[in-house]
Design a protein around this motif. Structure first.
Motif, PDB file in Angstrom:
ATOM      1  N   ASP A  99     -35.613  99.080  87.368  1.00 48.05           N
ATOM      2  CA  ASP A  99     -35.481  98.180  88.504  1.00 48.05           C
ATOM      3  C   ASP A  99     -36.858  97.710  88.920  1.00 48.05           C
ATOM      4  O   ASP A  99     -37.793  98.504  89.007  1.00 48.05           O
ATOM      5  N   VAL A 100     -36.971  96.422  89.187  1.00 52.55           N
ATOM      6  CA  VAL A 100     -38.198  95.843  89.710  1.00 52.55           C
ATOM      7  C   VAL A 100     -37.821  95.180  91.029  1.00 52.55           C
ATOM      8  O   VAL A 100     -36.951  94.304  91.053  1.00 52.55           O
ATOM      9  N   SER A 101     -38.445  95.637  92.126  1.00 56.49           N
ATOM     10  CA  SER A 101     -38.079  95.068  93.423  1.00 56.49           C
ATOM     11  C   SER A 101     -39.273  95.043  94.358  1.00 56.49           C
ATOM     12  O   SER A 101     -40.204  95.823  94.221  1.00 56.49           O
ATOM     13  N   GLY A 102     -39.203  94.116  95.299  1.00 61.64           N
ATOM     14  CA  GLY A 102     -40.249  93.957  96.287  1.00 61.64           C
ATOM     15  C   GLY A 102     -40.496  92.493  96.539  1.00 61.64           C
ATOM     16  O   GLY A 102     -39.636  91.650  96.279  1.00 61.64           O
ATOM     17  N   LYS A 103     -41.654  92.178  97.037  1.00 58.92           N
ATOM     18  CA  LYS A 103     -42.042  90.794  97.316  1.00 58.92           C
ATOM     19  C   LYS A 103     -42.784  90.248  96.105  1.00 58.92           C
ATOM     20  O   LYS A 103     -44.011  90.269  96.051  1.00 58.92           O
ATOM     21  N   ILE A 104     -42.011  89.764  95.148  1.00 56.75           N
ATOM     22  CA  ILE A 104     -42.570  89.356  93.855  1.00 56.75           C
ATOM     23  C   ILE A 104     -43.620  88.264  94.022  1.00 56.75           C
ATOM     24  O   ILE A 104     -44.722  88.354  93.475  1.00 56.75           O
ATOM     25  N   LEU A 105     -43.302  87.220  94.781  1.00 53.52           N
ATOM     26  CA  LEU A 105     -44.231  86.093  94.928  1.00 53.52           C
ATOM     27  C   LEU A 105     -45.502  86.487  95.672  1.00 53.52           C
ATOM     28  O   LEU A 105     -46.541  85.863  95.489  1.00 53.52           O
ATOM     29  N   ASP A 106     -45.435  87.544  96.485  1.00 53.36           N
ATOM     30  CA  ASP A 106     -46.618  88.057  97.182  1.00 53.36           C
ATOM     31  C   ASP A 106     -47.378  89.077  96.334  1.00 53.36           C
ATOM     32  O   ASP A 106     -48.386  89.628  96.777  1.00 53.36           O
TER      33      ASP A 106
END
Length: 168
Positions: A99-106
């Motif tokens: 799983d990859v999660s968080g504020k990707i663009l930031d």
């Protein structure tokens, strides 16, 4: 292990170095221009191709594919019904899911396997605005794969943002 990645890395047709935290050039991202799909090669410092990254053609949802030595290694796509944060699912060739999660663009997100942290991508540690770090937490993790995953999810998130901007 911590690696420094420059945001301009996502330019197709350009080459960019990824350095370790001591400033040594470790990986080269070689963007392939003039292709029908978005394509990169992740090379070691000696120039040997370690990982191929490309967009899957003819997919219902945007999907990136990672290969090693011509063999499928991972497939990355946005997880459906993720309301709070950007969330991507990585299906490894052996059936394992990350799983990859968080504020990707930031550039603030995590890579996990079964709730266990494998890597953290962040700008928080750095003073250079156009740079983010990939901090590989587990010693037995594959740094090249985790860097390739970061490149893929950022690319997918930016394409989705561009698509949404066009729709507005």
């Amino acid at each position: 292990m911590r690696f420094l990645v420059y945001d301009r890395l996502l330019g197709i047709g350009d080459d960019y170095w990824i350095e370790d935290d001591s400033g040594n050039k470790v990986y080269l991202v070689d963007g392939k221009a003039m292709r029908l799909r978005d394509t990169w090669e992740l090379k070691g410092a000696q120039g040997r191709v370690l990982i191929d990254i490309h967009q899957k053609m003819f997919a219902l949802r945007d999907t990136m594919v990672i290969e090693r030595a011509g063999e499928p290694l991972a497939r990355i796509k946005r997880k459906r019904l993720s309301l709070l944060r950007n969330h991507y699912r990585v299906a490894l060739a052996d059936g394992t899911e990350l799983d990859v999660s968080g504020k990707i663009l930031d550039r603030e997100f995590a890579v996990e396997y079964d709730g266990e942290l494998l890597a953290v991508v962040s700008r928080r540690w750095l003073t250079l605005r156009d740079t983010y770090g990939v901090d590989v937490v587990r010693d037995d993790a594959d740094p090249a794969l985790l860097i390739a995953l970061a490149v893929c999810v950022i690319h997918l998130a930016e394409k989705e943002r561009e698509k949404n901007d066009e729709d507005d």
